[in-house]
Design a protein around this motif. Structure first.
Motif, PDB file in Angstrom:
ATOM      1  N   GLU A 143      96.699  73.245 102.686  1.00 54.12           N
ATOM      2  CA  GLU A 143      98.045  73.432 102.817  1.00 54.12           C
ATOM      3  C   GLU A 143      98.478  74.876 103.717  1.00 54.12           C
ATOM      4  O   GLU A 143      97.629  75.583 103.644  1.00 54.12           O
ATOM      5  CB  GLU A 143      98.746  73.680 101.696  1.00 54.12           C
ATOM      6  N   GLY A 144      99.485  74.810 104.295  1.00 51.95           N
ATOM      7  CA  GLY A 144      99.648  75.837 105.030  1.00 51.95           C
ATOM      8  C   GLY A 144      98.489  76.392 106.026  1.00 51.95           C
ATOM      9  O   GLY A 144      97.976  75.613 106.586  1.00 51.95           O
ATOM     10  N   THR A 145      98.371  77.623 106.119  1.00 52.10           N
ATOM     11  CA  THR A 145      97.159  78.176 106.844  1.00 52.10           C
ATOM     12  C   THR A 145      96.030  78.551 106.045  1.00 52.10           C
ATOM     13  O   THR A 145      95.204  79.273 106.351  1.00 52.10           O
ATOM     14  CB  THR A 145      97.528  79.575 107.253  1.00 52.10           C
ATOM     15  N   ILE A 146      96.045  77.934 104.770  1.00 50.06           N
ATOM     16  CA  ILE A 146      94.447  77.944 104.022  1.00 50.06           C
ATOM     17  C   ILE A 146      93.696  77.159 104.698  1.00 50.06           C
ATOM     18  O   ILE A 146      93.967  76.054 105.322  1.00 50.06           O
ATOM     19  CB  ILE A 146      94.977  77.591 102.656  1.00 50.06           C
ATOM     20  N   GLY A 147      92.649  77.703 104.835  1.00 51.62           N
ATOM     21  CA  GLY A 147      91.482  76.906 105.759  1.00 51.62           C
ATOM     22  C   GLY A 147      91.227  77.774 106.971  1.00 51.62           C
ATOM     23  O   GLY A 147      90.278  77.305 107.937  1.00 51.62           O
ATOM     24  N   PHE A 164      78.996  81.319 104.382  1.00 51.42           N
ATOM     25  CA  PHE A 164      78.716  81.093 105.833  1.00 51.42           C
ATOM     26  C   PHE A 164      77.520  80.135 106.430  1.00 51.42           C
ATOM     27  O   PHE A 164      77.178  80.272 107.683  1.00 51.42           O
ATOM     28  CB  PHE A 164      78.298  82.690 106.534  1.00 51.42           C
ATOM     29  N   ASP A 165      77.054  79.872 105.370  1.00 54.10           N
ATOM     30  CA  ASP A 165      75.826  78.767 105.690  1.00 54.10           C
ATOM     31  C   ASP A 165      76.090  77.440 105.839  1.00 54.10           C
ATOM     32  O   ASP A 165      76.287  76.544 105.329  1.00 54.10           O
ATOM     33  CB  ASP A 165      75.063  78.710 104.179  1.00 54.10           C
ATOM     34  N   LEU A 166      76.338  76.984 107.357  1.00 57.56           N
ATOM     35  CA  LEU A 166      76.785  75.941 107.861  1.00 57.56           C
ATOM     36  C   LEU A 166      76.135  75.748 109.316  1.00 57.56           C
ATOM     37  O   LEU A 166      75.568  76.494 109.724  1.00 57.56           O
ATOM     38  CB  LEU A 166      78.370  75.946 108.061  1.00 57.56           C
ATOM     39  N   GLY A 173      86.628  72.721 111.087  1.00 58.98           N
ATOM     40  CA  GLY A 173      86.728  72.497 109.654  1.00 58.98           C
ATOM     41  C   GLY A 173      85.638  73.518 109.210  1.00 58.98           C
ATOM     42  O   GLY A 173      85.650  73.385 107.797  1.00 58.98           O
ATOM     43  N   GLU A 174      84.960  74.320 109.768  1.00 57.71           N
ATOM     44  CA  GLU A 174      84.025  75.270 109.009  1.00 57.71           C
ATOM     45  C   GLU A 174      84.889  76.152 108.296  1.00 57.71           C
ATOM     46  O   GLU A 174      84.483  76.684 107.178  1.00 57.71           O
ATOM     47  CB  GLU A 174      83.304  75.835 110.289  1.00 57.71           C
ATOM     48  N   ASP A 175      86.100  76.674 108.719  1.00 56.84           N
ATOM     49  CA  ASP A 175      86.679  77.717 107.846  1.00 56.84           C
ATOM     50  C   ASP A 175      87.424  77.176 106.791  1.00 56.84           C
ATOM     51  O   ASP A 175      87.643  77.698 105.738  1.00 56.84           O
ATOM     52  CB  ASP A 175      87.954  78.087 108.598  1.00 56.84           C
ATOM     53  N   TYR A 176      87.649  75.687 106.777  1.00 63.03           N
ATOM     54  CA  TYR A 176      88.113  74.845 105.500  1.00 63.03           C
ATOM     55  C   TYR A 176      87.117  74.782 104.514  1.00 63.03           C
ATOM     56  O   TYR A 176      87.152  75.122 103.334  1.00 63.03           O
ATOM     57  CB  TYR A 176      88.334  73.654 106.066  1.00 63.03           C
ATOM     58  N   ILE A 177      85.670  74.712 104.896  1.00 65.30           N
ATOM     59  CA  ILE A 177      84.461  74.726 103.946  1.00 65.30           C
ATOM     60  C   ILE A 177      84.404  76.089 103.497  1.00 65.30           C
ATOM     61  O   ILE A 177      84.117  76.267 102.003  1.00 65.30           O
ATOM     62  CB  ILE A 177      83.324  74.416 104.558  1.00 65.30           C
ATOM     63  N   PHE A 178      84.557  77.076 104.205  1.00 66.81           N
ATOM     64  CA  PHE A 178      84.673  78.628 103.810  1.00 66.81           C
ATOM     65  C   PHE A 178      85.586  78.837 102.581  1.00 66.81           C
ATOM     66  O   PHE A 178      85.237  79.308 101.598  1.00 66.81           O
ATOM     67  CB  PHE A 178      84.893  79.456 104.894  1.00 66.81           C
ATOM     68  N   TRP A 179      86.683  78.287 102.743  1.00 68.95           N
ATOM     69  CA  TRP A 179      87.703  78.474 101.741  1.00 68.95           C
ATOM     70  C   TRP A 179      87.509  77.859 100.411  1.00 68.95           C
ATOM     71  O   TRP A 179      87.630  78.291  99.354  1.00 68.95           O
ATOM     72  CB  TRP A 179      89.158  78.089 102.367  1.00 68.95           C
ATOM     73  N   LEU A 180      86.970  76.625 100.450  1.00 68.15           N
ATOM     74  CA  LEU A 180      86.576  75.893  99.333  1.00 68.15           C
ATOM     75  C   LEU A 180      85.548  76.510  98.654  1.00 68.15           C
ATOM     76  O   LEU A 180      85.516  76.639  97.372  1.00 68.15           O
ATOM     77  CB  LEU A 180      86.002  74.297  99.853  1.00 68.15           C
TER      78      LEU A 180
END
Length: 307
Positions: A143-147, A164-166, A173-180
């Motif tokens: 949602e929003g700028t989460i991600g 950061f291990d990607l 979508g790497e920043d989305y995984i960071f947030w999760l």
């Protein structure tokens, strides 16, 4: 009580924007800060510009490394940072003069995350604190700028190497995984800031990225791995929402023959069926269109005819 904020700037071939970015950070009204610029193997004048500014301001450190990608550059910056709190800024963006001061108002012992774009969240009614269980649902739905990692503060102890291990080829979508990974690593509520704390420059990655079903499937595996297995049922509706958004992106750029029988699309339909979730009518129509040309025409019409 002031807390040291470390601002991390990953920079690659940013000679046109790096000076404005760095100067906006060094001009912050919040005094207790340091700046770490990670020159990620730039081949233009980025390194020289950053070095020249660092010579005249002791709060700034420049790290030079071979090109390893933005995510790895952020990790290296975190390793070098001395602050209790971490803030990421992209090298083609700037900060308003009071950005760190506004973010710092959200710092407390009761939070590990100060989210700096609260006005982008739906229906929050300007709440200054959101319980982590609720914020996790927002994060999984992106949602929003989460991600995006920029424009927020993170307690340094949450910046574990796993965030950061990607694989390097995961660029969308790497920043989305960071947030999760981040929101499932803390039990503390999230502090929300509504003041303007970030000035976004021109977006490059999302404008030129072309989704494929294979890429969406790999991202989904990373998504599932970021959410504890025992919580998958609780967050399935949220996961389905973001997976459907990914599927629509795939259909916008790929021929139907490339995705209609893909594992990503089949698993999406199967999970929706098992959780009694139907495709929204517009999504069903869009995915049923037989040609890439018609889907692109539909997208154009949706964006331009309903303004």
């Amino acid at each position: 009580m002031s807390s040291l904020i470390s601002v991390i700037v990953p920079a690659y071939n940013s000679e046109a924007t790096i000076a404005a970015c760095v100067e906006s950070i060094l001009a912050q009204s919040y005094a207790d800060m340091e700046l770490v610029v990670v020159d990620d193997g730039s081949t233009d004048g980025t390194a020289a510009i950053a070095d020249s500014i660092a010579i005249r301001d002791s709060r700034m450190t420049v790290i030079h490394q071979p090109n390893m990608g933005r995510t790895e550059a952020r990790r290296v910056g975190v390793e070098q940072a001395k602050g209790e709190w971490i803030c990421f800024v992209d090298s083609d963006d700037t900060l308003p003069a009071d950005a760190l001061e506004n973010l710092a108002r959200g710092i407390s012992d009761d939070t590990d995350i100060v989210f700096g774009d609260g006005h982008s969240l739906p229906g929050q009614q300007r709440r200054r604190v959101i319980p982590i269980d609720e914020f996790r649902h927002l994060a999984v739905r992106a949602e929003g700028t989460i991600g995006v990692p920029w424009g927020s503060l993170y307690r340094r102890c949450t910046m574990m190497p796993r965030l950061f291990d990607l694989p390097r080829h995961i660029m969308m979508g790497e920043d989305y995984i960071f947030w999760l990974r981040l929101v499932f690593s803390t039990e503390k509520s999230v502090s929300i800031v509504y003041e303007n704390v970030y000035c976004k420059g021109e977006e490059h990655t999302s404008n030129c990225f072309r989704w494929t079903a294979d890429y969406a499937q790999e991202l989904n595996e990373l998504r599932k791995d970021a959410i504890p297995q025992e919580l998958h049922d609780e967050f399935m509706d949220d996961m389905l929402s973001d997976r459907l958004a990914n599927m629509l992106s795939v259909a916008q750029w790929s021929h139907r023959s490339d995705w209609a029988h893909s594992p990503f699309y089949r698993e999406l339909l199967a999970d929706m069926a098992s959780h009694a979730t139907a495709l929204p009518p517009k999504a069903r129509l869009y995915l049923a269109l037989p040609s890439l040309r018609l889907r692109r025409l539909y997208t154009w019409a949706s964006e331009h005819l309903h303004r």
